[in-house]
Design a protein around this motif. Structure first.
Motif, PDB file in Angstrom:
ATOM      1  N   ALA A 158       2.220   4.754  20.375  1.00 37.98           N
ATOM      2  CA  ALA A 158       0.802   5.089  20.166  1.00 37.98           C
ATOM      3  C   ALA A 158       0.205   4.208  19.062  1.00 37.98           C
ATOM      4  O   ALA A 158      -0.913   3.688  19.210  1.00 37.98           O
ATOM      5  N   LYS A 159       0.973   4.023  17.993  1.00 35.62           N
ATOM      6  CA  LYS A 159       0.510   3.196  16.868  1.00 35.62           C
ATOM      7  C   LYS A 159       0.269   1.755  17.329  1.00 35.62           C
ATOM      8  O   LYS A 159      -0.755   1.144  16.994  1.00 35.62           O
ATOM      9  N   GLU A 160       1.205   1.233  18.120  1.00 41.33           N
ATOM     10  CA  GLU A 160       1.068  -0.142  18.637  1.00 41.33           C
ATOM     11  C   GLU A 160      -0.162  -0.284  19.525  1.00 41.33           C
ATOM     12  O   GLU A 160      -0.770  -1.353  19.602  1.00 41.33           O
ATOM     13  N   ASN A 161      -0.520   0.798  20.208  1.00 40.06           N
ATOM     14  CA  ASN A 161      -1.681   0.778  21.107  1.00 40.06           C
ATOM     15  C   ASN A 161      -2.962   1.258  20.421  1.00 40.06           C
ATOM     16  O   ASN A 161      -3.997   1.416  21.070  1.00 40.06           O
ATOM     17  N   GLN A 162      -2.852   1.501  19.112  1.00 39.38           N
ATOM     18  CA  GLN A 162      -4.007   1.869  18.279  1.00 39.38           C
ATOM     19  C   GLN A 162      -4.717   3.129  18.788  1.00 39.38           C
ATOM     20  O   GLN A 162      -5.942   3.188  18.849  1.00 39.38           O
ATOM     21  N   VAL A 163      -3.913   4.109  19.174  1.00 42.46           N
ATOM     22  CA  VAL A 163      -4.453   5.410  19.582  1.00 42.46           C
ATOM     23  C   VAL A 163      -3.689   6.514  18.855  1.00 42.46           C
ATOM     24  O   VAL A 163      -2.596   6.287  18.328  1.00 42.46           O
ATOM     25  N   GLU A 164      -4.280   7.696  18.857  1.00 39.80           N
ATOM     26  CA  GLU A 164      -3.615   8.853  18.258  1.00 39.80           C
ATOM     27  C   GLU A 164      -3.266   9.865  19.339  1.00 39.80           C
ATOM     28  O   GLU A 164      -4.094  10.183  20.193  1.00 39.80           O
ATOM     29  N   VAL A 165      -2.050  10.348  19.295  1.00 44.12           N
ATOM     30  CA  VAL A 165      -1.614  11.453  20.150  1.00 44.12           C
ATOM     31  C   VAL A 165      -0.988  12.493  19.227  1.00 44.12           C
ATOM     32  O   VAL A 165      -0.177  12.151  18.363  1.00 44.12           O
ATOM     33  N   GLU A 166      -1.371  13.739  19.412  1.00 41.21           N
ATOM     34  CA  GLU A 166      -0.842  14.819  18.565  1.00 41.21           C
ATOM     35  C   GLU A 166       0.462  15.334  19.192  1.00 41.21           C
ATOM     36  O   GLU A 166       0.443  16.134  20.123  1.00 41.21           O
ATOM     37  N   TYR A 167       1.586  14.847  18.679  1.00 47.72           N
ATOM     38  CA  TYR A 167       2.891  15.207  19.248  1.00 47.72           C
ATOM     39  C   TYR A 167       3.574  16.307  18.442  1.00 47.72           C
ATOM     40  O   TYR A 167       3.470  16.338  17.210  1.00 47.72           O
ATOM     41  N   SER A 168       4.294  17.178  19.144  1.00 46.70           N
ATOM     42  CA  SER A 168       5.127  18.172  18.460  1.00 46.70           C
ATOM     43  C   SER A 168       6.505  18.229  19.116  1.00 46.70           C
ATOM     44  O   SER A 168       6.658  17.965  20.309  1.00 46.70           O
ATOM     45  N   PHE A 169       7.472  18.566  18.286  1.00 53.89           N
ATOM     46  CA  PHE A 169       8.885  18.640  18.698  1.00 53.89           C
ATOM     47  C   PHE A 169       9.147  20.046  19.223  1.00 53.89           C
ATOM     48  O   PHE A 169       9.367  20.982  18.449  1.00 53.89           O
ATOM     49  N   SER A 170       9.081  20.204  20.527  1.00 53.36           N
ATOM     50  CA  SER A 170       9.220  21.520  21.169  1.00 53.36           C
ATOM     51  C   SER A 170       9.799  21.353  22.565  1.00 53.36           C
ATOM     52  O   SER A 170       9.685  20.282  23.167  1.00 53.36           O
ATOM     53  N   ASP A 171      10.368  22.427  23.067  1.00 56.48           N
ATOM     54  CA  ASP A 171      10.629  22.484  24.503  1.00 56.48           C
ATOM     55  C   ASP A 171       9.542  23.365  25.128  1.00 56.48           C
ATOM     56  O   ASP A 171       8.644  23.856  24.443  1.00 56.48           O
ATOM     57  N   THR A 172       9.610  23.564  26.434  1.00 54.28           N
ATOM     58  CA  THR A 172       8.520  24.286  27.106  1.00 54.28           C
ATOM     59  C   THR A 172       8.454  25.754  26.690  1.00 54.28           C
ATOM     60  O   THR A 172       7.384  26.353  26.715  1.00 54.28           O
ATOM     61  N   ASP A 173       9.575  26.333  26.288  1.00 56.80           N
ATOM     62  CA  ASP A 173       9.565  27.743  25.890  1.00 56.80           C
ATOM     63  C   ASP A 173       9.126  27.935  24.436  1.00 56.80           C
ATOM     64  O   ASP A 173       8.548  28.965  24.094  1.00 56.80           O
ATOM     65  N   SER A 174       9.389  26.974  23.578  1.00 56.63           N
ATOM     66  CA  SER A 174       9.024  27.137  22.160  1.00 56.63           C
ATOM     67  C   SER A 174       7.636  26.589  21.841  1.00 56.63           C
ATOM     68  O   SER A 174       7.096  26.866  20.774  1.00 56.63           O
ATOM     69  N   PHE A 175       7.040  25.837  22.749  1.00 56.63           N
ATOM     70  CA  PHE A 175       5.712  25.273  22.496  1.00 56.63           C
ATOM     71  C   PHE A 175       4.669  26.389  22.378  1.00 56.63           C
ATOM     72  O   PHE A 175       4.741  27.404  23.069  1.00 56.63           O
ATOM     73  N   ASP A 176       3.692  26.168  21.504  1.00 60.98           N
ATOM     74  CA  ASP A 176       2.614  27.138  21.299  1.00 60.98           C
ATOM     75  C   ASP A 176       1.518  26.912  22.355  1.00 60.98           C
ATOM     76  O   ASP A 176       0.590  26.136  22.149  1.00 60.98           O
ATOM     77  N   TRP A 177       1.661  27.602  23.489  1.00 63.30           N
ATOM     78  CA  TRP A 177       0.692  27.479  24.586  1.00 63.30           C
ATOM     79  C   TRP A 177      -0.541  28.332  24.249  1.00 63.30           C
ATOM     80  O   TRP A 177      -0.514  29.546  24.403  1.00 63.30           O
ATOM     81  N   GLN A 178      -1.594  27.690  23.808  1.00 61.53           N
ATOM     82  CA  GLN A 178      -2.793  28.425  23.435  1.00 61.53           C
ATOM     83  C   GLN A 178      -3.676  28.653  24.668  1.00 61.53           C
ATOM     84  O   GLN A 178      -3.872  27.737  25.467  1.00 61.53           O
ATOM     85  N   GLU A 179      -4.185  29.863  24.789  1.00 59.25           N
ATOM     86  CA  GLU A 179      -4.946  30.219  25.995  1.00 59.25           C
ATOM     87  C   GLU A 179      -6.302  29.519  26.042  1.00 59.25           C
ATOM     88  O   GLU A 179      -6.941  29.296  25.015  1.00 59.25           O
ATOM     89  N   ASN A 180      -6.716  29.186  27.275  1.00 61.21           N
ATOM     90  CA  ASN A 180      -8.059  28.625  27.534  1.00 61.21           C
ATOM     91  C   ASN A 180      -8.403  27.473  26.593  1.00 61.21           C
ATOM     92  O   ASN A 180      -9.490  27.411  26.026  1.00 61.21           O
ATOM     93  N   THR A 181      -7.470  26.539  26.463  1.00 66.31           N
ATOM     94  CA  THR A 181      -7.603  25.476  25.454  1.00 66.31           C
ATOM     95  C   THR A 181      -7.817  24.088  26.055  1.00 66.31           C
ATOM     96  O   THR A 181      -8.546  23.275  25.491  1.00 66.31           O
ATOM     97  N   TYR A 182      -7.181  23.805  27.197  1.00 65.46           N
ATOM     98  CA  TYR A 182      -7.128  22.423  27.689  1.00 65.46           C
ATOM     99  C   TYR A 182      -7.999  22.207  28.926  1.00 65.46           C
ATOM    100  O   TYR A 182      -8.091  23.064  29.806  1.00 65.46           O
ATOM    101  N   ASP A 183      -8.594  21.003  28.970  1.00 71.42           N
ATOM    102  CA  ASP A 183      -9.328  20.594  30.173  1.00 71.42           C
ATOM    103  C   ASP A 183      -8.358  20.201  31.285  1.00 71.42           C
ATOM    104  O   ASP A 183      -8.695  20.288  32.468  1.00 71.42           O
ATOM    105  N   ALA A 184      -7.166  19.770  30.891  1.00 72.87           N
ATOM    106  CA  ALA A 184      -6.137  19.424  31.879  1.00 72.87           C
ATOM    107  C   ALA A 184      -4.759  19.557  31.251  1.00 72.87           C
ATOM    108  O   ALA A 184      -4.592  19.395  30.038  1.00 72.87           O
ATOM    109  N   VAL A 185      -3.789  19.862  32.099  1.00 71.97           N
ATOM    110  CA  VAL A 185      -2.376  19.848  31.710  1.00 71.97           C
ATOM    111  C   VAL A 185      -1.659  18.908  32.677  1.00 71.97           C
ATOM    112  O   VAL A 185      -1.901  18.945  33.891  1.00 71.97           O
ATOM    113  N   ILE A 186      -0.782  18.076  32.130  1.00 75.10           N
ATOM    114  CA  ILE A 186      -0.090  17.045  32.900  1.00 75.10           C
ATOM    115  C   ILE A 186       1.414  17.328  32.906  1.00 75.10           C
ATOM    116  O   ILE A 186       2.014  17.492  31.840  1.00 75.10           O
TER     117      ILE A 186
END
Length: 205
Positions: A81-109
């Motif tokens: 991301a740094k090399e491409n001059q963009v920011e991505v908010e990354y967190s160290f999680s698996d799918t069960d430990s991630f904080d899935w916030q309700e009604n938050t995202y325009d898309a999930v990939i």
């Protein structure tokens, strides 16, 4: 598989100088992003690995949040991301430990998230639906059972693979905009190379 086991499993695979799935974004994701997403959308990338998809999305002006169970992959993704001059908010999680916030995202990939067994897969689809805003978009790419014949990437366990019937059952709460099974040659690093049996999904909350 526990979070610690998943970390060890994926760290062993990602602990290489090269990007094991390449640096180019997934083709199906690119096609569907151009149709359904727009700059400034808030998008979550599940298990974004070394960042090829999340970084590409950020380069389109999209606000990207991503997570992965491999801290080695995330270190590579942050540098990418740094090399491409963009920011991505990354967190160290698996799918069960991630904080899935309700009604938050325009898309999930979800691009090749086929580490998930049937029970985990069901949990993921429920969390995706909860975390999307109304009319939010879910973009999914994965392998079908025919991939076991090609052996050009993906899991060796048939229960981790996608059929159209399986995906329809998991997306009953969504409106399906695109669902296709097809065969195509992939060139996504050393791990996804050659003729492949694929499924693509776009679904709206």
């Amino acid at each position: 598989m526990s979070f610690a086991d998943a970390t060890q499993f994926w760290n062993e695979r990602f602990d290489k100088a090269e990007f094991i799935f390449g640096k180019e974004p997934n083709e199906y994701l690119v096609e569907q992003t151009q149709k359904y997403l727009k700059p400034k959308d808030k998008v979550l990338c599940i298990a974004d690995g070394e960042g090829r998809n999340g970084v590409w999305l950020a380069k389109q002006g999209i606000q990207v949040i991503g997570f992965d169970a491999s801290d080695i992959a995330l270190s590579k993704a942050k540098q990418f991301a740094k090399e491409n001059q963009v920011e991505v908010e990354y967190s160290f999680s698996d799918t069960d430990s991630f904080d899935w916030q309700e009604n938050t995202y325009d898309a999930v990939i979800g691009i090749f998230i086929q580490f998930a067994d049937p029970h985990m897969r069901e949990r993921i689809f429920k969390k995706v639906h909860q975390s999307l805003k109304p009319e939010g978009i879910f973009i999914l790419q994965g392998y079908t059972p025919k991939q076991l014949e090609y052996k050009t990437g993906g899991p060796s366990l048939i229960e981790h693979l996608y059929t159209e019937e399986l995906i329809r059952d998991l997306t009953k709460e969504f409106q399906i905009l695109d669902l296709c099974c097809y065969e195509k040659e992939l060139n996504e690093g050393a791990r996804h190379a050659g003729m492949s049996a694929l499924l693509g999904l776009v679904a709206k909350k």
